[in-house]
Design an enzyme around this catalytic site. Structure first.
Site, PDB file in Angstrom:
ATOM      1  N   LYS A 198     -33.515   7.454   2.764  1.00 28.72           N
ATOM      2  CA  LYS A 198     -34.279   8.239   1.792  1.00 28.72           C
ATOM      3  C   LYS A 198     -35.719   8.395   2.294  1.00 28.72           C
ATOM      4  O   LYS A 198     -36.297   7.439   2.848  1.00 28.72           O
ATOM      5  CB  LYS A 198     -34.262   7.505   0.459  1.00 28.72           C
ATOM      6  CG  LYS A 198     -34.966   8.228  -0.685  1.00 28.72           C
ATOM      7  CD  LYS A 198     -34.872   7.397  -1.960  1.00 28.72           C
ATOM      8  CE  LYS A 198     -35.459   8.094  -3.167  1.00 28.72           C
ATOM      9  NZ  LYS A 198     -35.324   7.287  -4.389  1.00 28.72           N
ATOM     10  N   SER A 256     -33.183   9.874  -8.087  1.00 30.13           N
ATOM     11  CA  SER A 256     -33.889  10.607  -7.060  1.00 30.13           C
ATOM     12  C   SER A 256     -33.272  10.493  -5.667  1.00 30.13           C
ATOM     13  O   SER A 256     -33.543  11.333  -4.809  1.00 30.13           O
ATOM     14  CB  SER A 256     -35.340  10.137  -7.009  1.00 30.13           C
ATOM     15  OG  SER A 256     -35.414   8.773  -6.691  1.00 30.13           O
ATOM     16  N   SER A 304     -32.243   5.341  -9.666  1.00 26.03           N
ATOM     17  CA  SER A 304     -32.191   6.347  -8.594  1.00 26.03           C
ATOM     18  C   SER A 304     -31.212   6.078  -7.468  1.00 26.03           C
ATOM     19  O   SER A 304     -31.018   6.953  -6.624  1.00 26.03           O
ATOM     20  CB  SER A 304     -33.575   6.561  -8.001  1.00 26.03           C
ATOM     21  OG  SER A 304     -34.286   7.459  -8.802  1.00 26.03           O
TER      22      SER A 304
HETATM   23  N1  GLN Z   1     -34.887   9.115 -12.998  1.00 27.67           N
HETATM   24  C1  GLN Z   1     -35.847   8.063 -13.200  1.00 27.67           C
HETATM   25  C2  GLN Z   1     -37.237   8.622 -13.158  1.00 27.67           C
HETATM   26  O1  GLN Z   1     -37.349   9.788 -13.095  1.00 27.67           O
HETATM   27  C3  GLN Z   1     -35.650   6.999 -12.159  1.00 27.67           C
HETATM   28  C4  GLN Z   1     -36.287   7.308 -10.857  1.00 27.67           C
HETATM   29  C5  GLN Z   1     -36.071   6.250  -9.832  1.00 27.67           C
HETATM   30  O2  GLN Z   1     -35.319   5.307 -10.036  1.00 27.67           O
HETATM   31  N2  GLN Z   1     -36.802   6.363  -8.745  1.00 27.67           N
HETATM   32  O3  GLN Z   1     -38.204   7.926 -13.185  1.00 27.67           O
END
Ligand code: GLN
Length: 487
Positions: free
Chosen positions: A77, A152, A176
């Protein structure tokens, strides 16, 4: 096809000499060339670097070396720093930034002989649930390209699902790793806070962030975690505890294992097929010898507001460093037009950050400001303690919990971009675990209309071996993980 191999199957072939890392890496680079125009999982592919490391791995193997991931091609990532490979967090702000060092997790993968194929797409600075917040492009779900891959770590999950890498790393601040794993039908593990070093991850919310593996099956997640986990003097929050043999501990029965089923994670407007698939999975676990325990985690519904307050507060502090001076881009026109340093910084931040990142910074700054701190930030921290207590109590009665990963299967690209609340609500089943700081894995447990359904196995602090084992036993008793999307 070689690119379809799991990590453990590829290791068998590399060891018996019927496949070289060079052949395997070439096969994956060809796969990427054939599919990534459609899937768009990668922000950048380092073909030359990958082939060079593959040849090096083949040479090392021919000299009798046995590093655990020797010659295995992986993707990372793009919030994880890679020496010599651009790392942008899918933000314009970091375009052209090439880190002078590797994150500890990357250094460990390299020491174990892994081959790095490239960097995968993400929501900007890992803020989002669909990769639609990437400043570059949206990744497409390999099971249905009109849908999001989740986020993400959507690029990593899509790359694994589309056979564009053998495994990948993601990060999980509020879900994420697990949510995109669920949407793309792969396995993804969020380790306990402190299990894996955060050194070299671009920080989003430092009390929540953890890096973890995504793989085609549970065994591959165990192999990757084995390499990533462990104490790192460069990260003061990493914990100095021995790393168990995750792979060696996997076994196919669940006799005597108590699995908790918290009622707050079921019903309540979720897609019926998702609930049905997870309930079927619970029966499979029971047939494997597990005991199911009904329980309640009453603070579950408060995880969402607490998470968005705490994570945004921390994000607003972490992202203050992107000021056009110390970190990231400074825009020439911002310089020319600005009267002073304040204006240069604010113009730079205006241009450098996307809308969602700005929204989080504003929310975070607001909840931390004098007069609102007690009402929002402090309250959210108190709620966090109550949520942690819910988890502690559950784990005092059970070895693991099984719950759905998401209330629905993957949604359509564009469907939620203008309704942030709907977008945030999709994280409702993943956020609590990050607030509690323990570990969880999402695995495939069925399909609805051709789209994967994910279920989580959640565990207590440093109980990665337990959740891997529950997930593994379920996986061995079913065949969902063997299905692949047609591309
Ligand atoms: N979807 C969650 C957010 O928008 C989690 C994001 C993540 O775990 N990086 O914060």
């Amino acid at each position: 096809m070689d690119f379809q191999l799991t990590i453990h199957a590829a290791l068998d072939r590399l060891r018996d000499g019927s496949l070289s890392s060079r052949q395997l890496t070439e096969s994956l680079l060809q796969r990427i060339a054939d599919t990534d125009d459609t899937i768009k999982a990668y922000l950048r592919v380092d073909g030359e670097g990958a082939l060079r490391s593959a040849e090096e791995a083949d040479r090392r193997r021919s000299q009798g070396e046995k590093a655990p991931l020797l010659g295995i091609p992986l993707a990372l990532k793009d919030v994880i720093c890679t020496k010599g490979i651009e790392t942008t967090c899918a933000s314009r702000f970091l375009q052209g930034f090439t880190p002078p060092y590797d994150a500890t997790v990357v250094a460990r993968l390299k020491e174990s002989g892994a081959v790095i194929l490239g960097k995968t797409n993400t929501d900007e600075f890992a803020m989002g649930s669909s990769t639609e917040n990437s400043s570059y492009f949206t990744t497409h779900n390999p099971w249905d390209v009109t849908r999001v891959p989740g986020g993400s770590s959507g690029g990593s999950a899509a790359a694994v699902a589309a056979d564009e890498c053998l495994g990948a790393l993601g990060t999980d601040t509020g879900g994420s790793i697990r949510q995109p794993a669920a949407f793309c039908g792969v396995a993804g593990l969020k380790p306990t806070y402190g299990r894996v070093s955060r050194y070299g991850l671009v920080a989003f919310a430092s009390s929540l962030d953890q890096a973890g593996p995504l793989g085609k099956d549970v065994t591959d997640c165990a192999l990757l975690l084995q390499t990533m986990a462990g104490y790192d003097p460069c990260d003061s929050t990493s914990v100095d505890l021995p790393v168990p043999d995750y792979y060696g501990a996997l076994q196919p029965r669940l006799d005597g294992v108590r699995i908790g089923v918290p009622r707050e994670y079921f019903g309540n407007g979720m897609q019926p097929e998702v609930e049905a698939a997870v309930r079927d999975a619970l029966q499979v676990c029971r047939e494997l010898g597990a005991e199911l325990v009904d329980l309640s985690m009453p603070y579950t519904e408060y995880a969402l507001p607490a998470y968005y307050i705490i994570s945004s507060a921390e994000a607003s502090a972490n992202l203050a460093r992107f000021d056009g001076v110390r970190y990231g881009a400074r825009y020439d026109d911002a310089m020319r037009e600005a009267a002073d340093i304040i204006e240069t910084t604010s113009k730079t931040r205006q241009q450098g950050f996307g809308d969602e990142v700005k929204r989080r910074i504003m929310l975070g700054t607001y909840t931390l400001s004098a007069g609102y701190y007690d009402a929002y930030y402090l309250k959210a921290q108190q709620v966090r303690t109550l949520i942690k207590r819910d988890f502690d109590q559950a784990f005092s009665r059970c070895d693991a919990l099984i719950v759905p990963t998401t209330p629905t299967t993957a949604f359509r690209i564009g469907e939620r971009v203008h309704d942030m609340l709907q977008m945030y609500l999709g994280d409702i089943f993943t956020l609590g675990l990050n607030l509690a700081g323990t570990c969880g894995i999402s695995i495939l447990c069925g399909f609805a209309d051709g789209l994967p359904i994910g279920m989580q196995v959640l565990g207590g602090a440093f109980e990665e071996a337990t959740i891997l084992n529950v997930a593994y036993a379920y996986e061995q008793a079913t065949a969902w993980h063997l299905q692949t999307p047609e591309l």
